[in-house]
Scaffold this motif. Structure first.
Motif, mmCIF file in Angstrom:
data_model
loop_
_atom_site.group_PDB
_atom_site.id
_atom_site.type_symbol
_atom_site.label_atom_id
_atom_site.label_comp_id
_atom_site.label_asym_id
_atom_site.label_seq_id
_atom_site.Cartn_x
_atom_site.Cartn_y
_atom_site.Cartn_z
ATOM 1 N N SER A 1 42.338 23.835 36.896
ATOM 2 C CA SER A 1 42.746 24.664 37.385
ATOM 3 C C SER A 1 44.017 24.267 38.199
ATOM 4 N N VAL A 2 44.979 25.739 38.685
ATOM 5 C CA VAL A 2 45.867 25.380 39.516
ATOM 6 C C VAL A 2 45.095 25.427 41.437
ATOM 7 N N GLN A 3 43.926 25.727 41.456
ATOM 8 C CA GLN A 3 43.860 25.565 42.741
ATOM 9 C C GLN A 3 43.220 23.326 43.000
ATOM 10 N N ASP A 4 42.798 23.053 41.297
ATOM 11 C CA ASP A 4 42.342 21.465 41.353
ATOM 12 C C ASP A 4 43.510 21.057 41.857
ATOM 13 N N GLN B 1 35.878 30.574 44.414
ATOM 14 C CA GLN B 1 37.076 31.757 43.890
ATOM 15 C C GLN B 1 36.581 33.220 42.950
ATOM 16 N N ASN B 2 34.946 32.687 43.240
ATOM 17 C CA ASN B 2 34.623 34.009 42.338
ATOM 18 C C ASN B 2 33.223 34.255 43.118
ATOM 19 N N PHE C 1 45.886 45.940 43.413
ATOM 20 C CA PHE C 1 45.308 44.432 44.915
ATOM 21 C C PHE C 1 46.289 43.218 44.437
ATOM 22 N N PHE C 2 46.125 42.624 45.371
ATOM 23 C CA PHE C 2 46.672 40.494 44.899
ATOM 24 C C PHE C 2 45.508 40.052 44.390
ATOM 25 N N ILE C 3 44.386 40.085 44.999
ATOM 26 C CA ILE C 3 43.829 40.018 44.458
ATOM 27 C C ILE C 3 41.492 40.274 43.953
ATOM 28 N N ARG C 4 40.490 39.554 42.625
ATOM 29 C CA ARG C 4 39.637 40.813 42.570
ATOM 30 C C ARG C 4 38.829 39.869 42.974
ATOM 31 N N ASP C 5 38.574 39.276 43.680
ATOM 32 C CA ASP C 5 37.253 38.843 44.514
ATOM 33 C C ASP C 5 36.745 38.443 45.724
ATOM 34 N N ALA C 6 36.150 39.767 46.581
ATOM 35 C CA ALA C 6 36.657 39.046 48.067
ATOM 36 C C ALA C 6 36.608 37.837 48.444
ATOM 37 N N ILE C 7 36.165 37.238 48.054
ATOM 38 C CA ILE C 7 35.663 35.674 48.783
ATOM 39 C C ILE C 7 37.230 35.454 48.961
ATOM 40 N N LYS D 1 33.380 33.250 36.484
ATOM 41 C CA LYS D 1 34.399 34.309 36.577
ATOM 42 C C LYS D 1 33.326 35.724 35.238
ATOM 43 N N THR D 2 33.844 36.798 35.554
ATOM 44 C CA THR D 2 33.699 38.035 34.913
ATOM 45 C C THR D 2 34.558 37.652 33.517
ATOM 46 N N PRO D 3 33.630 38.106 32.502
ATOM 47 C CA PRO D 3 34.370 38.205 30.991
ATOM 48 C C PRO D 3 35.600 38.518 30.656
ATOM 49 N N LEU D 4 36.033 37.961 30.308
ATOM 50 C CA LEU D 4 37.086 39.182 29.565
ATOM 51 C C LEU D 4 37.296 39.707 28.580
#
Length: 491
Positions: free
Chosen positions: A2-5, A26-27, A140-146, A419-422
């Motif tokens: 991932s880009v985070q890694d 992230q999740n 919004f900018f993100i999909r997860d409150a974490i 992650k939530t399934p696509l």
């Protein structure tokens, strides 16, 4: 990887405050794949609770705002979708308090800035207060409150420089490609409303409506300004912010004083619950919209603002809104950002205003009495007298109804931080690209110019390249023009 890694440093593993290594930052942890968020997610609770206590006494976000009272009037029959009493008949009126705000600025910040606008409504219904805490953008900018504390940290002052830094802003957005859609909204023509009266509002999240028979529908709220959309260019905003930092607050107050009452047409998109699983986009993803061609906006009412608060501190600064304030017939969805906000907003207000904030005049129910066993705490007014403070009791105290406000969500599977399934057309760029391609040539030029101006302050090429690449994936022309504009500004 991932880009985070890829961006990870050699500082060692990320840990909780107690030193435990963090497996996934992230999740949020959910009840089954795509289910509601679990209270046992210690990292989520730790991050949100810590974030809410970072500053006092002003709001950490949405500190700069203005409010007014008014009425909401039902204009369409929606009883086949929800049993909420304030929506039960055409012509029914409900008192409303609205608060509009910027997100990132402090109390002393200017109104005319490029920033999303909070669009919070409190309905004083006969079944208790219903709070709808939205924005002037549908996404919004993100999909997860974490990730919310991390996101807001990038928008606030850097701990070393004491200023907002372009490096922080675009580093986070580049590493969070789901932000591409909202960033395209923010830097487009609607990024700086000319006033609070001249902007639309959105509930943004997906919510549950339940009718008297227990049937479930998913809904999205829309508030269309009856004054028409008016926005500022960057140059106009820069000038106004310097000349009149209170421009939006002043405009709202003065328009009501002269009897020019602002109003909005209220509509909803309605999705039968059975259609959610196979919809082409994840219907609970806050970074996505439901295209109107799939689910048209249906008008349900009007709300008008017609009375100014008499004391800004008592009625605007001490006002509290929580998306957890539901009424029978309306409830939450598995939207991971909404699930985090259900805890985060109430917790912020308990800390910022106090444990008895709900008892203040602007916050307490106006059409029904709050009746519970909460007692004591800072600023408690002793309103319960000698009544018993426990339940159940044999002294005629308030008792539970046995009827939930909303229908339960079906969940299955193991707890997970995945992650939530696509869904079929889910990715982080398709809707941002669609938005770009809807714009006229002039609108595209202004969008690119606004973004390039903000990105020209980024000091590291890798951060710049990654951010630009997100827009290129949304639309090749978008990314190409943006890269050229940034290069021209940087020489």
């Amino acid at each position: 990887m991932s880009v985070q890694d890829q961006a990870a440093s050699s500082a060692g593993p990320l840990t909780t405050e107690s030193g435990a290594p963090v497996a996934d930052n992230q999740n949020s942890e959910t009840a089954g794949v795509g289910g509601p968020v679990l209270l046992q997610d210690q990292l989520l609770i730790e991050k949100l609770a810590h974030f809410n206590r970072e500053q006092i006494p002003e709001r950490i976000v949405h500190a700069r705002g203005a409010g007014a009272y008014g009425t909401f009037t039902v204009t369409a029959d929606v009883t086949k979708y929800t049993r909420a009493k304030f929506l039960s008949e055409i012509g029914k009126e409900t008192e409303v308090f609205a608060r509009f705000s910027t997100v990132a600025g402090s109390l002393g910040a200017a109104d005319a800035v490029r920033d999303p606008r909070g669009f919070a409504l409190k309905f004083y219904t006969e079944e208790g207060n219903y709070d709808l805490v939205g924005n002037n953008t549908p996404v919004f900018f993100i999909r997860d409150a974490i990730k919310f504390p991390d996101f807001i940290h990038t928008q606030k002052r850097d701990p070393y420089t004491g200023s907002q830094e372009a490096d922080n802003v675009f580093d986070f957005w580049g590493l969070s490609p789901e932000s591409t859609h909202q960033v395209t909204w923010l830097f487009g023509d609607r990024g700086i409303p000319a006033s609070y009266r001249h902007m639309d509002g959105f509930g943004s999240h997906t919510f549950q409506w339940t009718n008297a028979d227990g049937e479930v529908f998913w809904v999205k709220y829309h508030f269309k300004t009856d004054q028409g959309i008016k926005c500022l260019t960057q140059a106009e905003a820069d000038k106004l912010a310097g000349e009149d930092p209170d421009s939006h607050q002043r405009d709202l107050r003065e328009s009501i004083e002269r009897g020019d009452f602002p109003s909005w047409t209220v509509g909803v998109q309605i999705m039968p619950a059975a259609e959610a699983a196979d919809y082409r986009f994840n219907p609970f993803d806050l970074t996505k919209v439901w295209p109107h061609a799939d689910y048209p906006v249906q008008e349900i009412g009007k709300f008008q603002l017609n009375r100014n608060p008499q004391n800004i501190f008592a009625e605007v600064e001490q006002s509290i809104f929580s998306p957890a304030h539901f009424v029978p017939g309306i409830g939450p969805s598995p939207d991971k950002m909404l699930q985090g906000r259900l805890f985060g907003y109430g917790d912020a207000h308990r800390y910022r205003v106090g444990i008895n904030a709900d008892q203040l005049p602007v916050n307490r129910p106006h059409a029904v009495e709050a009746n519970n066993y909460n007692r004591d705490g800072f600023m408690y007014d002793g309103r319960h007298g000698a009544a018993k403070n426990y339940e159940p009791n044999s002294f005629g105290g308030p008792a539970q109804t046995g009827r939930p406000l909303w229908q339960p969500l079906e969940v299955s599977g193991y707890t997970t931080e995945g992650k939530t399934p696509l869904h079929a057309e889910d990715n982080d760029f398709v809707q941002a690209g669609n938005l770009y391609r809807l714009m006229s040539e002039d609108e595209k030029e202004r969008l690119v110019s606004n973004l390039a101006g903000a990105m020209s302050g980024v000091s590291r090429q890798d951060i710049l390249d990654r951010a630009i690449n997100n827009f290129r994936q949304a639309d090749e022309d978008f990314g190409k023009r943006l890269e050229a504009a940034v290069q021209a500004l940087r020489g």
